[in-house]
Design an enzyme around this catalytic site. Structure first.
Site, short mmCIF file in Angstrom:
data_model
loop_
_atom_site.label_atom_id
_atom_site.label_comp_id
_atom_site.label_asym_id
_atom_site.label_seq_id
_atom_site.Cartn_x
_atom_site.Cartn_y
_atom_site.Cartn_z
N CYS A 8 12.47 36.90 25.72
CA CYS A 8 13.64 37.23 26.55
C CYS A 8 14.78 36.25 26.33
CB CYS A 8 13.30 37.24 28.04
SG CYS A 8 11.60 37.14 28.41
N GLN A 31 0.58 35.58 31.45
CA GLN A 31 -0.02 35.31 30.13
C GLN A 31 -1.53 35.14 30.18
OE1 GLN A 31 1.31 35.06 27.05
NE2 GLN A 31 3.44 35.36 27.63
N ASN A 71 4.19 30.49 28.82
CA ASN A 71 4.36 31.46 27.74
C ASN A 71 4.84 30.84 26.44
OD1 ASN A 71 6.59 31.31 29.75
ND2 ASN A 71 7.72 32.33 28.12
#
Ligand SMILES: Cc1ncc(COP(=O)(O)O)c(C=O)c1O
Length: 389
Positions: free
Chosen positions: A324, A183, A155
Site C-alpha cells: 500500500c 499477517q 508486515n
C-alpha cells in the site's frame, strides 16, 4: 501469472487456493448458494448456513467462539472499526489511544484521523529489533486510556510482538487491546483463548483467500460504535448484504491454513534464502533474528539502491515493504522506526515466501540477487569498505 515470474511477495497478497476458488464458485452459480443470506426463504437460509459454517471455520482457526467473528471487507476496515468504533463508543470515559510507530497504515492513518477529532494518541517506539516491550505499554497507560492497538506480525519485517504479555498489561489496567493479525494466520498461532485481546483484525487474502473480505474478532461485551448505517447485518455494527462467496472463500482458506504443518515449511524456505543471501558482503537482516514470522525475510544490501535492484531482478516479485506504500517516495516508516537511515531503508528488500514457493525458485533468486548486487555495486564503484565481511 506464468511461472516465469517468481513470486516472493506473499506478504502483499497470495493467490487464491484452488480449493478456495471451488468453494466460492459454488456460491456464484445459478444452482448454487447465491441467495441473500438475510432472506427468509429456503434458498436464503441455505446461503446463511454457508455463512455460518465459514464463521465457525474462521473462529476455529483462532480458538474463539463463532459469534465473536464479525465480517468486514478486510483488515483495513477491521482496524478502522476496532479503533474508531471503540474510541467513539468510550469517548466519555477516555480519549487516549496507544499504538506503535511500526503499525500498518490502516492503524496509523486511523490513529491520525482520531487525533484530528480531538483524541490523544501515544506512539510507542520499538527497539532496533522492532520489538515493543510490554513495560512500555504499561508505562504509557493513563487513567483516560481506552484502547491499545499493537500488531501481531509486522508486515514489513515479520517481527512478532509478545501479545500475551501486552494483553496482560492492558487487562490489569482495564484497558481494551486491539491486535492487527492480518499477517499471522497460517504462519504464527493466534490463540484468542489465551490472549487478553478484545478486538483482532483478520483478512483472507494473505492466506490464499479472496481480496475484499476480512473479519473483526469482538470479545463479547466489547462496545463498538458503528461506522456505517443501513441494516441489521453483523449486529447492525457492520451493515450491508453479506458477501456469501467471499465469506465462504475466507472460511475455506482459514480451514486450510494449518500453522503446525505450514510454518516449518515456510521457515525452511526462508532460511534457505537467508543462507544463500547472507554470503553477500555487508547484507544485514532487518528485525529480530528469532522472534519473527517464518514467511518474511527483510534484508538491507548496503550500497545498492533498492529500486534498481528490483528492476534488475524484474522476473522476481519482491517489494520494498508494504504494497500500500509502494508508490510513496519516502522511506519505510517501519524501517525508520528500527533506526535505519533513509539510505539503508531504501537499500532494503522484503522477500516473502508462501505455500507455492519451490526450493528451485529460492536457489534461482539467490543466484540472481547475488549477481545483481555485484553488478550494481560495480557500477557504483564497488562496495564501500565498511560493508565487506
Ligand atoms: C498488518 C496488516 N494490516 C492490515 C492490512 C490491510 O489488510 P487488507 O488488505 O485486508 O485491508 C495488511 C495488508 O496489507 C497488513 O499486512
Amino acid at each position: 501469472m506464468t511461472k516465469r515470474t517468481i513470486y516472493l511477495d506473499y506478504a502483499a497478497t497470495t493467490p487464491v487456493d484452488p480449493a478456495v476458488a471451488a468453494a466460492m464458485r459454488e456460491c456464484l452459480e445459478p444452482d448454487g448458494n447465491f441467495a441473500n443470506p438475510s432472506s427468509s426463504h429456503s434458498a436464503g437460509q441455505r446461503a446463511l448456513g454457508r455463512v455460518e459454517e465459514a464463521r465457525a471455520q474462521i473462529a476455529a482457526r483462532v480458538s474463539a467462539p463463532a459469534d465473536t467473528i464479525w465480517f468486514t471487507s478486510g483488515a483495513t476496515e477491521s482496524d478502522n472499526l476496532a479503533i474508531q468504533g471503540a474510541m467513539l463508543a468510550h469517548r466519555d470515559q477516555g480519549r487516549h489511544l496507544i499504538t506503535s510507530r511500526t503499525e500498518h497504515k490502516a492503524v496509523l492513518d486511523t490513529a491520525a484521523a482520531m487525533e484530528k477529532q480531538g483524541f490523544e494518541v501515544t506512539y510507542l517506539v520499538c527497539d532496533s529489533d522492532g520489538l515493543i516491550a510490554p513495560e512500555q505499554v504499561a508505562a504509557a497507560i493513563k487513567d483516560d486510556t481506552t484502547l491499545v492497538s499493537i500488531m501481531h506480525v509486522n508486515n514489513e519485517t515479520g517481527v512478532v510482538q509478545d501479545i500475551t504479555a501486552i494483553g496482560e498489561c492492558c487487562r490489569s489496567r482495564a484497558v481494551l487491546l486491539h491486535v492487527d493479525a492480518a499477517q499471522s494466520i497460517g504462519k504464527v498461532p493466534v490463540p484468542l483463548d489465551q490472549w487478553a485481546a478484545d478486538l483482532v483484525a483478520l483478512t483472507a487474502h494473505k492466506v490464499y483467500g479472496p481480496k475484499g473480505i476480512g473479519a473483526l474478532y469482538v470479545r463479547p461485551g466489547t462496545k463498538l460504535a458503528p461506522l456505517m448505517y443501513g441494516g441489521a447485518q453483523e449486529r447492525g455494527v457492520r451493515p450491508g448484504t453479506l458477501a456469501t462467496h467471499q465469506i465462504v472463500g475466507m472460511g475455506q482458506a482459514y480451514e486450510l491454513a494449518d500453522t503446525d504443518r505450514e510454518a516449518p515449511v515456510l521457515a525452511a524456505m526462508r532460511d534457505r534464502l537467508w543462507a544463500g543471501l547472507s554470503a553477500i558482503d555487508g547484507v544485514r537482516l532487518n528485525g529480530h533474528p528469532t522472534q519473527r514470522s517464518p514467511h518474511v525475510l527483510n534484508l538491507v544490501f548496503p550500497g545498492v539502491d533498492g529500486e534498481s535492484l528490483r528492476l534488475g531482478i524484474a522476473e522476481i516479485a519482491v517489494s520494498a515493504g508494504a504494497a500500500c506504500n509502494a508508490t510513496a517516495p519516502e522511506a519505510s516508516h517501519v524501517l525508520s522506526a528500527l533506526g535505519l537511515s533513509d539510505t539503508l531503508a531504501g537499500s532494503s528488500q522484503r522477500f516473502s515466501v508462501g505455500r507455492f514457493t519451490e526450493p528451485a525458485e529460492i536457489d534461482y533468486t539467490i543466484e540472481r540477487v547475488t549477481a545483481e548486487v555485484a553488478r550494481l555495486r560495480e557500477l557504483a564503484g564497488g562496495a564501500p569498505a565498511w560493508c565487506t565481511n
